[in-house]
Structure formats: C-alpha cells, structure tokens
Design a protein around this motif. Sequence first.
Motif, PDB file in Angstrom:
ATOM      1  N   LEU A 253       0.828  -1.209   0.000  1.00 17.17           N
ATOM      2  CA  LEU A 253       0.000   0.000   0.000  1.00 17.17           C
ATOM      3  C   LEU A 253       0.861   1.257   0.000  1.00 17.17           C
ATOM      4  O   LEU A 253       0.577   2.212  -0.731  1.00 17.17           O
ATOM      5  CB  LEU A 253      -0.948  -0.018   1.195  1.00 17.17           C
ATOM      6  CG  LEU A 253      -1.929   1.144   1.318  1.00 17.17           C
ATOM      7  CD1 LEU A 253      -2.792   1.270   0.067  1.00 17.17           C
ATOM      8  CD2 LEU A 253      -2.799   0.980   2.550  1.00 17.17           C
TER       9      LEU A 253
ATOM     10  N   ARG B  46       0.836   4.258  -2.823  1.00 17.77           N
ATOM     11  CA  ARG B  46       0.651   5.680  -2.499  1.00 17.77           C
ATOM     12  C   ARG B  46       1.762   6.513  -3.119  1.00 17.77           C
ATOM     13  O   ARG B  46       1.503   7.546  -3.741  1.00 17.77           O
ATOM     14  CB  ARG B  46       0.640   5.879  -0.985  1.00 17.77           C
ATOM     15  CG  ARG B  46      -0.603   5.413  -0.323  1.00 17.77           C
ATOM     16  CD  ARG B  46      -0.531   5.666   1.168  1.00 17.77           C
ATOM     17  NE  ARG B  46      -1.706   5.148   1.825  1.00 17.77           N
ATOM     18  CZ  ARG B  46      -1.702   4.608   3.017  1.00 17.77           C
ATOM     19  NH1 ARG B  46      -0.586   4.511   3.713  1.00 17.77           N
ATOM     20  NH2 ARG B  46      -2.818   4.164   3.551  1.00 17.77           N
TER      21      ARG B  46
ATOM     22  N   GLU C   6      -4.129   9.107  -2.394  1.00 17.66           N
ATOM     23  CA  GLU C   6      -4.397   8.217  -1.255  1.00 17.66           C
ATOM     24  C   GLU C   6      -5.609   7.337  -1.533  1.00 17.66           C
ATOM     25  O   GLU C   6      -5.575   6.125  -1.317  1.00 17.66           O
ATOM     26  CB  GLU C   6      -4.641   9.040   0.020  1.00 17.66           C
ATOM     27  CG  GLU C   6      -3.494   9.938   0.425  1.00 17.66           C
ATOM     28  CD  GLU C   6      -2.310   9.151   0.938  1.00 17.66           C
ATOM     29  OE1 GLU C   6      -2.503   8.059   1.492  1.00 17.66           O
ATOM     30  OE2 GLU C   6      -1.176   9.638   0.784  1.00 17.66           O
ATOM     31  N   GLU C   7      -6.660   7.955  -2.031  1.00 18.00           N
ATOM     32  CA  GLU C   7      -7.888   7.204  -2.331  1.00 18.00           C
ATOM     33  C   GLU C   7      -7.657   6.199  -3.458  1.00 18.00           C
ATOM     34  O   GLU C   7      -8.086   5.047  -3.384  1.00 18.00           O
ATOM     35  CB  GLU C   7      -9.008   8.162  -2.723  1.00 18.00           C
ATOM     36  CG  GLU C   7     -10.314   7.475  -3.023  1.00 18.00           C
ATOM     37  CD  GLU C   7     -11.418   8.434  -3.421  1.00 18.00           C
ATOM     38  OE1 GLU C   7     -12.482   7.945  -3.846  1.00 18.00           O
ATOM     39  OE2 GLU C   7     -11.220   9.667  -3.335  1.00 18.00           O
TER      40      GLU C   7
ATOM     41  N   ARG D  23      -5.746   3.181  -2.153  1.00 22.00           N
ATOM     42  CA  ARG D  23      -6.603   2.287  -1.363  1.00 22.00           C
ATOM     43  C   ARG D  23      -7.514   1.459  -2.253  1.00 22.00           C
ATOM     44  O   ARG D  23      -7.713   0.263  -2.024  1.00 22.00           O
ATOM     45  CB  ARG D  23      -7.440   3.083  -0.362  1.00 22.00           C
ATOM     46  CG  ARG D  23      -6.691   3.486   0.878  1.00 22.00           C
ATOM     47  CD  ARG D  23      -7.618   3.995   1.970  1.00 22.00           C
ATOM     48  NE  ARG D  23      -8.521   5.051   1.522  1.00 22.00           N
ATOM     49  CZ  ARG D  23      -8.242   6.351   1.524  1.00 22.00           C
ATOM     50  NH1 ARG D  23      -7.076   6.772   1.983  1.00 22.00           N
ATOM     51  NH2 ARG D  23      -9.119   7.237   1.103  1.00 22.00           N
ATOM     52  N   LEU D  24      -8.081   2.083  -3.288  1.00 19.82           N
ATOM     53  CA  LEU D  24      -8.968   1.350  -4.200  1.00 19.82           C
ATOM     54  C   LEU D  24      -8.217   0.238  -4.930  1.00 19.82           C
ATOM     55  O   LEU D  24      -8.707  -0.890  -5.033  1.00 19.82           O
ATOM     56  CB  LEU D  24      -9.598   2.303  -5.217  1.00 19.82           C
ATOM     57  CG  LEU D  24     -10.665   3.242  -4.682  1.00 19.82           C
ATOM     58  CD1 LEU D  24     -11.038   4.273  -5.739  1.00 19.82           C
ATOM     59  CD2 LEU D  24     -11.885   2.467  -4.230  1.00 19.82           C
TER      60      LEU D  24
ATOM     61  N   TRP E 185      -5.427  -1.218  -3.981  1.00 18.26           N
ATOM     62  CA  TRP E 185      -5.006  -2.204  -2.985  1.00 18.26           C
ATOM     63  C   TRP E 185      -6.170  -3.133  -2.627  1.00 18.26           C
ATOM     64  O   TRP E 185      -6.019  -4.337  -2.564  1.00 18.26           O
ATOM     65  CB  TRP E 185      -4.490  -1.484  -1.749  1.00 18.26           C
ATOM     66  CG  TRP E 185      -4.121  -2.391  -0.629  1.00 18.26           C
ATOM     67  CD1 TRP E 185      -4.812  -2.599   0.514  1.00 18.26           C
ATOM     68  CD2 TRP E 185      -2.971  -3.230  -0.544  1.00 18.26           C
ATOM     69  NE1 TRP E 185      -4.167  -3.507   1.308  1.00 18.26           N
ATOM     70  CE2 TRP E 185      -3.033  -3.911   0.679  1.00 18.26           C
ATOM     71  CE3 TRP E 185      -1.897  -3.465  -1.391  1.00 18.26           C
ATOM     72  CZ2 TRP E 185      -2.065  -4.813   1.076  1.00 18.26           C
ATOM     73  CZ3 TRP E 185      -0.935  -4.362  -0.993  1.00 18.26           C
ATOM     74  CH2 TRP E 185      -1.019  -5.029   0.226  1.00 18.26           C
ATOM     75  N   ARG E 186      -7.347  -2.540  -2.430  1.00 11.68           N
ATOM     76  CA  ARG E 186      -8.526  -3.337  -2.076  1.00 11.68           C
ATOM     77  C   ARG E 186      -8.894  -4.279  -3.219  1.00 11.68           C
ATOM     78  O   ARG E 186      -9.152  -5.457  -3.003  1.00 11.68           O
ATOM     79  CB  ARG E 186      -9.706  -2.414  -1.770  1.00 11.68           C
ATOM     80  CG  ARG E 186     -10.906  -3.135  -1.185  1.00 11.68           C
ATOM     81  CD  ARG E 186     -12.031  -2.189  -0.816  1.00 11.68           C
ATOM     82  NE  ARG E 186     -11.546  -1.114   0.049  1.00 11.68           N
ATOM     83  CZ  ARG E 186     -11.914   0.160  -0.085  1.00 11.68           C
ATOM     84  NH1 ARG E 186     -12.752   0.523  -1.017  1.00 11.68           N
ATOM     85  NH2 ARG E 186     -11.444   1.072   0.731  1.00 11.68           N
TER      86      ARG E 186
END
Length: 66
Positions: A35, A39, A51-52, A55-56, A58-59
């Motif tokens: 992650l 970033r 950042e968002e 995260r997307l 990574w998820r």
Amino acid sequence: MGTPASVVSDLPGRAAPAARGRKRASANIFQGVGLAELRSLFRSGGAERPEERARLVWRYAGQRRM
C-alpha cells in the motif's frame, strides 16, 4: 539501393538463432506491491487524490489474489 532484409535468405550452413521466450503476462500488475508503494507511485505520478486511488487499487488487488 539494396535488397530488403526480409527478402535475403539465410546463408547455407548457418543455424537460425533460437527464439527468445517471452515473460508470462500477469493479470494483476500490482501483485506484490504494498500500500505504501502504491501511495508513492500515485503521488509521484501526479494522480488526483492519490491516497484514495491507492486504497482502491489495494482493495481490488486483495480481492483478486489466489
């Protein structure tokens, strides 16, 4: 002007070079990327809301792991 290379035949007695194998493609180009690395990648690439986005990705990558 000479003969195009595609028309010139191989010299007799010479073996054709072996074809190189290609690296197998990955369905998930972010496989094995953390992650924090995502970033940093999105920040340095100038992405909007890095950042968002990290995260997307990574998820989604976590859902695709086998």
